[in-house]
Design a protein around this motif. Structure first.
Motif, PDB file in Angstrom:
ATOM      1  N   GLY A 275       0.812  -1.211   0.000  1.00  0.00           N
ATOM      2  CA  GLY A 275       0.000   0.000   0.000  1.00  0.00           C
ATOM      3  C   GLY A 275       0.846   1.260   0.000  1.00  0.00           C
ATOM      4  O   GLY A 275       0.547   2.228  -0.702  1.00  0.00           O
ATOM      5  N   PHE A 276       1.918   1.244   0.774  1.00  0.00           N
ATOM      6  CA  PHE A 276       2.837   2.397   0.794  1.00  0.00           C
ATOM      7  C   PHE A 276       3.480   2.590  -0.575  1.00  0.00           C
ATOM      8  O   PHE A 276       3.637   3.718  -1.041  1.00  0.00           O
ATOM      9  CB  PHE A 276       3.911   2.160   1.859  1.00  0.00           C
ATOM     10  CG  PHE A 276       4.911   3.270   1.964  1.00  0.00           C
ATOM     11  CD1 PHE A 276       4.709   4.312   2.857  1.00  0.00           C
ATOM     12  CD2 PHE A 276       6.051   3.287   1.181  1.00  0.00           C
ATOM     13  CE1 PHE A 276       5.635   5.343   2.953  1.00  0.00           C
ATOM     14  CE2 PHE A 276       6.977   4.304   1.265  1.00  0.00           C
ATOM     15  CZ  PHE A 276       6.761   5.337   2.160  1.00  0.00           C
ATOM     16  N   TYR A 277       3.857   1.478  -1.211  1.00  0.00           N
ATOM     17  CA  TYR A 277       4.489   1.544  -2.530  1.00  0.00           C
ATOM     18  C   TYR A 277       3.559   2.194  -3.546  1.00  0.00           C
ATOM     19  O   TYR A 277       3.965   3.061  -4.327  1.00  0.00           O
ATOM     20  CB  TYR A 277       4.871   0.136  -2.980  1.00  0.00           C
ATOM     21  CG  TYR A 277       5.551   0.083  -4.322  1.00  0.00           C
ATOM     22  CD1 TYR A 277       6.933   0.155  -4.419  1.00  0.00           C
ATOM     23  CD2 TYR A 277       4.818  -0.058  -5.504  1.00  0.00           C
ATOM     24  CE1 TYR A 277       7.565   0.101  -5.646  1.00  0.00           C
ATOM     25  CE2 TYR A 277       5.445  -0.104  -6.729  1.00  0.00           C
ATOM     26  CZ  TYR A 277       6.816  -0.030  -6.790  1.00  0.00           C
ATOM     27  OH  TYR A 277       7.427  -0.075  -8.017  1.00  0.00           O
ATOM     28  N   ILE A 278       2.289   1.788  -3.555  1.00  0.00           N
ATOM     29  CA  ILE A 278       1.320   2.345  -4.499  1.00  0.00           C
ATOM     30  C   ILE A 278       1.129   3.840  -4.254  1.00  0.00           C
ATOM     31  O   ILE A 278       1.088   4.644  -5.186  1.00  0.00           O
ATOM     32  CB  ILE A 278      -0.022   1.584  -4.387  1.00  0.00           C
ATOM     33  CG1 ILE A 278       0.168   0.123  -4.822  1.00  0.00           C
ATOM     34  CG2 ILE A 278      -1.097   2.266  -5.217  1.00  0.00           C
ATOM     35  CD1 ILE A 278      -1.061  -0.732  -4.597  1.00  0.00           C
ATOM     36  N   GLU A 279       1.031   4.212  -2.981  1.00  0.00           N
ATOM     37  CA  GLU A 279       0.873   5.632  -2.646  1.00  0.00           C
ATOM     38  C   GLU A 279       2.097   6.446  -3.057  1.00  0.00           C
ATOM     39  O   GLU A 279       1.968   7.550  -3.602  1.00  0.00           O
ATOM     40  CB  GLU A 279       0.622   5.776  -1.146  1.00  0.00           C
ATOM     41  CG  GLU A 279       0.422   7.218  -0.699  1.00  0.00           C
ATOM     42  CD  GLU A 279       0.255   7.339   0.794  1.00  0.00           C
ATOM     43  OE1 GLU A 279       0.188   8.478   1.299  1.00  0.00           O
ATOM     44  OE2 GLU A 279       0.194   6.287   1.472  1.00  0.00           O
TER      45      GLU A 279
END
Length: 550
Positions: A275-279
């Protein structure tokens, strides 16, 4: 064997091998860019260890491992390091230490011999800041206007909540600064130019001057109200701060207004990291650059590249097609026409920087200066079109890619059978009707092929654009809500120049390395997307005219 050589099979295998090697090299390059670039957005673990410096002092290290390399021990002995005589190879690690404002450096190489045990404390926190790069440390206390509101285990959840509030306020502040105040400044400049225009025409009288003053007062009043609101928001945004323990035990206070986002990579699950990567990737694609383009996003560069290519396509397509139609269908065959064709072919081989020099000298200074004198005298001596901008960059690229469109269109026209022309003429159509209603539609796929090649070359050019409109950081986008909405005179950012600037002009080369790879991959994907769009249009037209001919 002699018969095998005469059959031509070796040349088939040679061509097949060359194509295979080329494909492998292309996909290998893309894979390298993908791994090096997109790996930058993953929340890597943060290491806590100790390091013995050459003077014997042991220091604490908190950082992210960026890469490791093996060297000969003798090369490090020559640099002054004391290593065992029997050791032949040594490994050194590049750590990202962050905290540039505290230690004065972002990255440091450390030899494995002098490193202590590696640990991964879960409370080590990373901040992405708006200035001074990233920050690593352990949160101790959360402050509100200097008073402690949370400490210990309660700091992290309270920090996340207050950071969201601070970022909401920052987004509102940025909207006021870039949109609302920018709109007022634009209208104030229009008032000044309108008054100057009336003065040059001799139409300025007391009534008209009073009208301009009234417009100016209204805008200034609106500006003062926005400024008061802005000051209140900025003061509110600076309310919270966090006290961090950095490597070495020093306590540093970091204002939440300087933080973009915070994360604890050693305490994140795989799902949380995804999720952090996508953000982070979304912020990179649609954010604005910071820190001399080494931080933040690349949206202005993507936007500028796409707009420039679209304007270039609108310019080069009609000129290239009409020139090819004239040369193929109307011009008298002879030595002069041959000389023109040779000139067109040679024009395709001229270095691109020459087009940039020509664009700067002729388009910007001659044409732009003439346009300013004729249509924008009230703005002089400040130039409007007499300075590098989007329109001149697009026009220069149109001239650069014009030979490609001409040659492709001519080839498409030459492939139309003469029987089709004769049949149309036999049915009573004129030469013009035959050309525009029969021949040109059938040659449209070839025209689109020329446009595809032009887009592929124009999107990747850098050298001429540095002279005619592309800059390191553009203050505004070329399209906004102010009339006439599309501002062709504005300077733009470009992905190719962004790669050059970050890769070769950045003051923090190690920090910019991953961004260079990521931006390069985005540029490649953008070119592929533009080409696929043009190819789909070409295939649609081909099928359409094939169905009509059947």
């Amino acid at each position: 064997m002699k018969q095998w050589w005469k059959s031509g099979a070796p040349w088939i295998w040679l061509n097949g091998g060359a194509v295979s090697i080329s494909i492998i090299m292309v996909f290998g390059l893309l894979a390298l860019i993908l791994v090096r670039g997109f790996g930058h957005f993953w929340p890597h673990s943060l290491v806590s260890t100790t390091y013995v410096q050459p003077n014997g002092e042991q220091v604490e290290v908190i950082g992210q491992l960026r890469k490791s390399e093996t060297l000969t021990a003798q090369s490090l002995r020559d640099a002054g390091l004391k290593l065992p005589e029997e050791q032949r190879l040594v490994t050194r690690h590049l750590f990202k230490l962050a905290n540039r404002d505290v230690t004065g450096r972002d990255f440091s190489y450390m030899v494995e011999n002098f490193l202590g045990e590696w640990t991964y404390p879960k409370d080590i926190t990373a901040f992405e800041r708006r200035e001074w790069g990233d920050f690593y440390g352990q949160p101790l206390r959360l402050l509100e206007r200097g008073e402690v509101v949370a400490s210990g285990d309660g700091v992290w959840p309270a920090l996340q909540e207050r950071l969201q509030r601070s970022n909401r306020i920052f987004d509102e502040v940025r909207k006021i600064e870039r949109v609302e105040i920018g709109n007022i400044n634009f209208r104030l400049e229009r008032v000044r130019l309108d008054q100057r225009r009336a003065e040059l025409r001799g139409e300025l009288n007391d009534a008209l001057r009073a009208q301009f003053d009234e417009r100016r007062r209204a805008l200034n009043t609106e500006y003062e109200e926005l400024q008061e609101r802005l000051n209140a928001l900025i003061a509110d945004m600076r309310r919270d701060a966090v006290v961090m323990r950095v490597a070495g035990g020093k306590e540093v206070t970091v204002g939440l207004n300087t933080i973009v986002k915070a994360w604890q990579p050693n305490n994140m699950s795989v799902i949380a990291k995804v999720g952090f990567y996508i953000e982070a990737f979304y912020d990179f694609m649609f954010g604005f650059p910071r820190e001399a383009n080494t931080e933040g996003g690349i949206f202005p560069a993507i936007f500028g590249t796409v707009v420039m290519v679209l304007v270039m396509s609108i310019i080069v397509t009609p000129f290239g097609v009409l020139a090819a139609i004239y040369l193929r269908e109307y011009a008298k065959q002879g030595p002069l026409l041959k000389a023109i064709r040779i000139s067109v072919y040679n024009l395709a081989g001229v270095p691109s920087i020459v087009f940039g020099v020509f664009g700067l000298g002729f388009f910007v200074y001659v044409l732009g200066g003439a346009i300013d004198s004729a249509f924008y005298p009230e703005a002089l001596p400040a130039p409007t079109f007499g300075t590098p901008g989007l329109f001149w960059a697009s026009l220069t690229l149109a001239l650069l890619t014009l030979p490609v469109v001409i040659v492709s269109t001519e080839e498409g026209l030459s492939r139309i059978p003469s029987t089709i022309r004769m049949g149309s003429l036999a049915l009573g159509a004129t030469k013009g009707e035959t050309l525009w209603k029969v021949v040109v539609p059938l040659a449209t796929p070839a025209m689109m092929t020329g446009l595809i090649l032009a887009i592929a070359r124009a999107a990747g050019e850098v050298a001429p654009l540095m002279l005619v409109g592309v800059v390191k950081l553009a203050p505004t986008l070329p399209i906004d809500g102010n009339f006439p909405f599309i501002h062709l005179e504005r300077k733009i950012m470009h992905l190719g120049f962004h790669i050059y600037d970050v890769g070769f002009q950045s003051p923090h080369a190690e920090a910019a390395e991953a961004l260079v790879y990521a931006t390069a991959l985005i540029l490649v994907l953008l070119i592929v997307l533009l080409n696929l769009s043009a190819i789909s249009i070409r295939n649609h037209l081909r099928e359409k005219f094939r169905a009509e001919s059947d």
